[in-house]
Design a protein around this motif. Structure first.
Motif, PDB file in Angstrom:
ATOM      1  N   GLN A   1       0.762  -0.886   0.018  1.00 55.56           N
ATOM      2  CA  GLN A   1       0.014  -0.063  -0.390  1.00 55.56           C
ATOM      3  C   GLN A   1       0.430   1.425   0.055  1.00 55.56           C
ATOM      4  N   GLU A   2       2.010   1.677   0.638  1.00 54.24           N
ATOM      5  CA  GLU A   2       2.870   2.769   0.798  1.00 54.24           C
ATOM      6  C   GLU A   2       3.591   2.807  -0.806  1.00 54.24           C
ATOM      7  N   THR A   3       4.019   1.488  -1.182  1.00 58.27           N
ATOM      8  CA  THR A   3       3.979   1.627  -2.672  1.00 58.27           C
ATOM      9  C   THR A   3       3.411   2.077  -3.439  1.00 58.27           C
ATOM     10  N   LEU A   4       1.987   2.086  -3.229  1.00 61.12           N
ATOM     11  CA  LEU A   4       1.294   2.111  -4.584  1.00 61.12           C
ATOM     12  C   LEU A   4       0.844   3.792  -4.382  1.00 61.12           C
ATOM     13  N   CYS A   5       1.132   3.852  -3.280  1.00 60.36           N
ATOM     14  CA  CYS A   5       0.150   4.880  -2.669  1.00 60.36           C
ATOM     15  C   CYS A   5       1.210   6.052  -3.187  1.00 60.36           C
ATOM     16  N   ARG A   6       3.002   5.438  -3.039  1.00 57.14           N
ATOM     17  CA  ARG A   6       4.163   6.994  -4.013  1.00 57.14           C
ATOM     18  C   ARG A   6       3.658   7.056  -5.587  1.00 57.14           C
ATOM     19  N   LEU A   7       3.095   5.890  -5.217  1.00 57.93           N
ATOM     20  CA  LEU A   7       3.142   5.770  -7.084  1.00 57.93           C
ATOM     21  C   LEU A   7       2.141   6.935  -7.606  1.00 57.93           C
ATOM     22  N   VAL A   8       0.879   7.041  -6.843  1.00 54.08           N
ATOM     23  CA  VAL A   8      -0.500   7.457  -6.974  1.00 54.08           C
ATOM     24  C   VAL A   8       0.062   9.175  -6.758  1.00 54.08           C
ATOM     25  N   ARG A   9       0.876   9.733  -5.312  1.00 57.84           N
ATOM     26  CA  ARG A   9       1.352  10.728  -5.667  1.00 57.84           C
ATOM     27  C   ARG A   9       2.360  11.570  -7.362  1.00 57.84           C
ATOM     28  N   TYR A  10       2.623  10.610  -7.898  1.00 57.48           N
ATOM     29  CA  TYR A  10       3.845  11.510  -8.816  1.00 57.48           C
ATOM     30  C   TYR A  10       2.944  11.182 -10.167  1.00 57.48           C
ATOM     31  N   LEU A  11       1.487  10.900 -10.480  1.00 59.50           N
ATOM     32  CA  LEU A  11       0.581  10.787 -11.297  1.00 59.50           C
ATOM     33  C   LEU A  11      -0.400  11.963 -10.818  1.00 59.50           C
ATOM     34  N   GLU A  12      -0.870  12.821  -9.072  1.00 55.14           N
ATOM     35  CA  GLU A  12      -1.214  13.887  -8.808  1.00 55.14           C
ATOM     36  C   GLU A  12      -0.616  14.731  -8.542  1.00 55.14           C
ATOM     37  N   SER A  13       0.513  14.902  -8.586  1.00 53.90           N
ATOM     38  CA  SER A  13       1.376  16.104  -8.732  1.00 53.90           C
ATOM     39  C   SER A  13       1.131  16.503 -10.537  1.00 53.90           C
ATOM     40  N   ALA A  14       1.383  15.446 -11.200  1.00 51.04           N
ATOM     41  CA  ALA A  14       1.332  15.971 -12.102  1.00 51.04           C
ATOM     42  C   ALA A  14       0.663  16.500 -12.926  1.00 51.04           C
ATOM     43  N   ILE A  15      -0.640  15.834 -12.567  1.00 51.04           N
ATOM     44  CA  ILE A  15      -2.161  16.119 -12.950  1.00 51.04           C
ATOM     45  C   ILE A  15      -2.773  17.490 -12.050  1.00 51.04           C
ATOM     46  N   ARG A  16      -1.952  17.922 -11.253  1.00 53.42           N
ATOM     47  CA  ARG A  16      -2.327  18.948 -11.107  1.00 53.42           C
ATOM     48  C   ARG A  16      -1.524  20.452 -11.793  1.00 53.42           C
ATOM     49  N   ASP A  17      -0.205  19.562 -12.097  1.00 54.86           N
ATOM     50  CA  ASP A  17       0.687  20.961 -12.862  1.00 54.86           C
ATOM     51  C   ASP A  17      -0.399  20.822 -14.332  1.00 54.86           C
ATOM     52  N   ALA A  18      -0.226  19.928 -15.025  1.00 55.28           N
ATOM     53  CA  ALA A  18      -1.473  20.048 -15.807  1.00 55.28           C
ATOM     54  C   ALA A  18      -2.698  20.769 -15.480  1.00 55.28           C
ATOM     55  N   GLN A  19      -3.178  20.628 -14.764  1.00 52.71           N
ATOM     56  CA  GLN A  19      -4.811  21.163 -13.990  1.00 52.71           C
ATOM     57  C   GLN A  19      -4.186  22.856 -14.693  1.00 52.71           C
ATOM     58  N   LEU A  20      -3.222  23.346 -13.830  1.00 57.59           N
ATOM     59  CA  LEU A  20      -2.428  24.630 -13.621  1.00 57.59           C
ATOM     60  C   LEU A  20      -2.479  24.950 -15.208  1.00 57.59           C
ATOM     61  N   GLU A  21      -2.191  24.792 -16.076  1.00 55.81           N
ATOM     62  CA  GLU A  21      -1.285  24.949 -17.827  1.00 55.81           C
ATOM     63  C   GLU A  21      -2.687  24.973 -18.277  1.00 55.81           C
ATOM     64  N   GLY A  22      -3.365  24.185 -17.652  1.00 54.63           N
ATOM     65  CA  GLY A  22      -4.993  23.846 -18.906  1.00 54.63           C
ATOM     66  C   GLY A  22      -5.041  23.056 -19.740  1.00 54.63           C
ATOM     67  N   THR A  23      -4.460  21.873 -19.789  1.00 48.16           N
ATOM     68  CA  THR A  23      -4.537  20.746 -20.064  1.00 48.16           C
ATOM     69  C   THR A  23      -5.604  19.609 -20.092  1.00 48.16           C
ATOM     70  N   VAL A  24      -5.270  19.665 -18.804  1.00 45.41           N
ATOM     71  CA  VAL A  24      -6.236  19.159 -18.399  1.00 45.41           C
ATOM     72  C   VAL A  24      -7.367  19.549 -17.220  1.00 45.41           C
ATOM     73  N   ALA A  25      -8.748  19.052 -17.028  1.00 45.54           N
ATOM     74  CA  ALA A  25      -9.955  19.911 -16.782  1.00 45.54           C
ATOM     75  C   ALA A  25      -9.569  19.658 -15.475  1.00 45.54           C
TER      76      ALA A  25
END
Length: 204
Positions: free
Chosen positions: A129-153
């Protein structure tokens, strides 16, 4: 001074390989020791049990292999959507290499181990579970940045990240079951469609 023994490291690597290629349940301590070239007495010097070794092997794999790879893929020097694409492409490349070497797609070692024994061994479940959560955090950061630049809703980036990660692991598992790279070949496009990325952003 005598040469420092690398027995512990060999046990960790042997456990990673055997459990990934087979399953936790069928791999014995004897088999791990044989592959590592380590006597059984030395195994118990380093580890109390097979489960103890499995937990240590997961952390070793994270620190030595996965974290450096994901840190590079998700570097802020890469555009947000490119970070996600790199993760999806990496899964394809890794499994293609496994198929060429072993004749079998092996899927995600962490996810396979967790789904096999999570109801039977709490320390392993927690480490998975710890490992899977680490991977999700990478995706979360990328999606948040994509939202800031307007490429993800707009929307909760953590929820989106968990959904993307479900697509990722599901595709790896399907590829293992089918022994086919096809689920991973189409994965990047499916993820971009799920995130609502328009055609221009997909090719930028």
């Amino acid at each position: 001074m005598g040469r420092k023994s690398d027995a512990k490291q060999r046990l960790l690597e042997a456990a990673q390989d055997l459990i990934w290629e087979n399953s936790y349940g069928v791999v014995t301590i004897d088999a791990i020791c044989e592959k590592a070239g380590v006597k059984k007495g030395s195994f118990y010097y380093f580890f109390e049990s097979k489960a103890d070794l499995a937990v240590a092997a997961l952390e070793e794999d994270w620190q030595s292999e996965m974290k450096p790879k994901f840190d590079a893929m998700f570097s802020v020097s890469n555009p947000p959507l490119e970070r996600i694409r790199l993760m999806m492409q990496s899964s394809y490349d890794c499994q293609k290499e496994m198929l060429e070497q072993n004749g079998q797609i092996l899927g995600c070692p962490c996810f396979s181990l967790g789904s096999e024994v999570c109801t039977q061994n709490e320390p392993i479940r927690q480490k998975v579970q710890e490992t899977l959560c680490r991977l999700v955090r990478y995706l979360e950061s990328a999606i948040r940045d994509a939202q800031l630049e307007g490429t993800v809703a707009a929307g909760d980036p953590l929820i989106k990240a968990k959904a993307v990660y479900t697509l990722y692991e599901g595709s790896l598992t399907e590829a293992r079951i089918q022994n086919s790279l096809e689920p991973l070949r189409i994965l990047p496009e499916i993820v971009m469609d799920f995130l609502g990325v328009d055609a221009a952003a997909k090719t930028s």
